[in-house]
Design an enzyme around this catalytic site. Structure first.
Site, PDB file in Angstrom:
ATOM      1  N   TYR A 171      -2.227  -1.878   9.856  1.00 13.14           N
ATOM      2  CA  TYR A 171      -2.438  -1.688   9.072  1.00 13.14           C
ATOM      3  C   TYR A 171      -1.026  -1.182   7.960  1.00 13.14           C
ATOM      4  CZ  TYR A 171      -3.757  -1.753   3.898  1.00 13.14           C
ATOM      5  OH  TYR A 171      -4.483  -1.687   2.869  1.00 13.14           O
ATOM      6  N   SER A 182       0.938  -1.229  -0.085  1.00 14.46           N
ATOM      7  CA  SER A 182       0.126  -0.235   0.163  1.00 14.46           C
ATOM      8  C   SER A 182       0.703   0.755  -0.157  1.00 14.46           C
ATOM      9  CB  SER A 182      -0.864  -0.490   1.096  1.00 14.46           C
ATOM     10  OG  SER A 182      -1.931   1.643   1.417  1.00 14.46           O
TER      11      SER A 182
END
Length: 236
Positions: A157, A143
């Site tokens: 995350y 990401s």
């Protein structure tokens, strides 16, 4: 038909990037092993692939479990004879993931187990199958937050995706002379069900978009095109 005669295993295939990539890969000639814990959604993906004339099977697997990851690779080789493309895409974004003070140990452990350990286990069993096939491509979903951090706190995350990025770099070096390419995707925020459930207020959505000059969320089908480029033989 850039993926003609290739077999691709895609985790997190029940929706979002995983579903769009499954559909695109099949349209490009690949036989698809669609993997997810969401059996209904995974079967829907397979049904869409076959309705469009492609070949696919659905496999249930929890990527945080070694036995499941081993069996999904076994299923690919048993059904289609080989494995050439491994897309470690499955991941979670827990609603209770926040900053260091507010994130619980349980949320941290679960996020790491799926997002980071899941990629490790996919590679542990999948790369051996790629070797048996004479080489291939591994794509891991990281990401943009792994590089930039997130304005909306989601520490577990972000840390998990940073781990995916670091692991991908090392795997790329290790397997470069074995005809195996290993790459990581670092998408910006996408308009997927997973992210929209997390960004459940307008304030959260706007805080995420401060990173994006265009001021809009991306689309899963756009990312699928990048995955295709990385999977095809002409990429590097």
């Amino acid at each position: 038909m850039r993926l003609e005669d290739k077999v691709a295993l895609i985790t997190g295939a029940a929706g979002g990037i995983g579903r769009e990539t499954s559909l695109l890969f099949a349209a490009e000639g690949a036989r698809v092993v669609a993997v997810d814990v969401n059996d209904e959604g995974c079967q829907e993906t397979v049904d869409q692939v076959t309705a469009a004339g492609g070949q696919a099977i659905a496999v249930h697997a929890d990527v945080s479990r070694a036995d499941d990851c081993e069996q999904m690779v076994v299923a690919a080789e048993s059904e289609f004879g080989a494995l050439h493309i491994l897309f470690n895409n499955a991941g979670i974004m827990d609603h209770d993931d926040g900053d260091a003070s507010s994130t619980s140990e349980e949320v941290w452990d679960r996020t790491m187990a799926i997002n980071l350990k899941g990629v490790f286990l996919g590679c542990k069993f999948g790369i051996e199958a790629l070797k048996r096939a004479g080489g291939g491509s591994v794509i891991n979903t990281a990401s943009f937050v792994a590089l930039m951090g997130a304005a909306t706190p989601q520490l577990a995350y972000t840390a998990s995706k940073g781990g995916v990025l670091a692991m991908t770099r090392e795997l790329a070096v290790i397997h470069a002379r074995e005809n195996i390419r290993v790459n990581a995707l670092c998408p910006g925020p996408l308009q997927t069900e997973l992210l929209m459930k997390y960004l459940d207020t307008e304030e959260k959505r706007q805080r995420r978009l401060v990173h994006i000059p265009m001021g809009r969320f991306g689309k899963a089908e756009e990312i699928a095109q990048t995955v295709l480029f990385l999977a095809a033989d002409e990429s590097s």
